[in-house]
Design a protein around this motif. Sequence first.
Motif, short mmCIF file in Angstrom:
data_model
loop_
_atom_site.label_atom_id
_atom_site.label_comp_id
_atom_site.label_asym_id
_atom_site.label_seq_id
_atom_site.Cartn_x
_atom_site.Cartn_y
_atom_site.Cartn_z
N HIS A 17 -1.66 2.30 -2.61
CA HIS A 17 -2.20 1.25 -3.48
C HIS A 17 -1.40 -0.04 -3.38
O HIS A 17 -1.95 -1.13 -3.54
CB HIS A 17 -2.25 1.72 -4.94
N ARG A 22 -6.52 -2.31 -4.13
CA ARG A 22 -7.94 -2.39 -4.42
C ARG A 22 -8.15 -3.51 -5.42
O ARG A 22 -7.34 -3.71 -6.32
CB ARG A 22 -8.44 -1.08 -5.03
N SER A 74 -3.71 -2.04 -9.20
CA SER A 74 -4.76 -1.61 -8.29
C SER A 74 -5.49 -0.39 -8.85
O SER A 74 -6.73 -0.36 -8.89
CB SER A 74 -4.16 -1.30 -6.92
N GLN A 78 -9.44 -0.27 -10.42
CA GLN A 78 -10.36 0.68 -9.79
C GLN A 78 -10.95 1.63 -10.83
O GLN A 78 -12.14 1.96 -10.78
CB GLN A 78 -9.59 1.47 -8.72
#
Length: 143
Positions: A17, A22, A74, A78
């Motif tokens: 991550h 993300r 991240s 998500q």
Amino acid sequence: MASNNLDNLYRQVIMDHYKNPRNKGSLEGDSLVIDMNNPTCGDRIHLTLQVEDGIVKDAKFDGEGCSISMSSASMMTQTIKGKSVEEAMKLASIFSDMMQGKDYEEDELDLGDIEALQGVNKFPARIKCATLAWKAMEKGLKE
């Protein structure tokens, strides 16, 4: 040995991550914008949330900080996408309990990769790193 393997797996998830975040960036248009920092270590986050009809439609972050801080952001973005505001706040509460070493109930909410951060509670100085994005999200959703 099994605990060591689990620690290694969690470390790999955190580093994945961190290296491949993300939802990195920011949202344009009508979004909640929250900026927070951790003056203790210099971590900072710029979080943007798109909330429509009580649902977190999208979430993005930008900032700089350690691997724990950025990977937590991240994972958080998500996980909260598509959740109701109430579910996102419940996840924040569960995450806070996890960081404090308290027992937490996963109930029907899937923590996903977030569980990889549970070992952070063994390092009190790093808890603020892990919770920065979550505190920003809570602040934004409460306003």
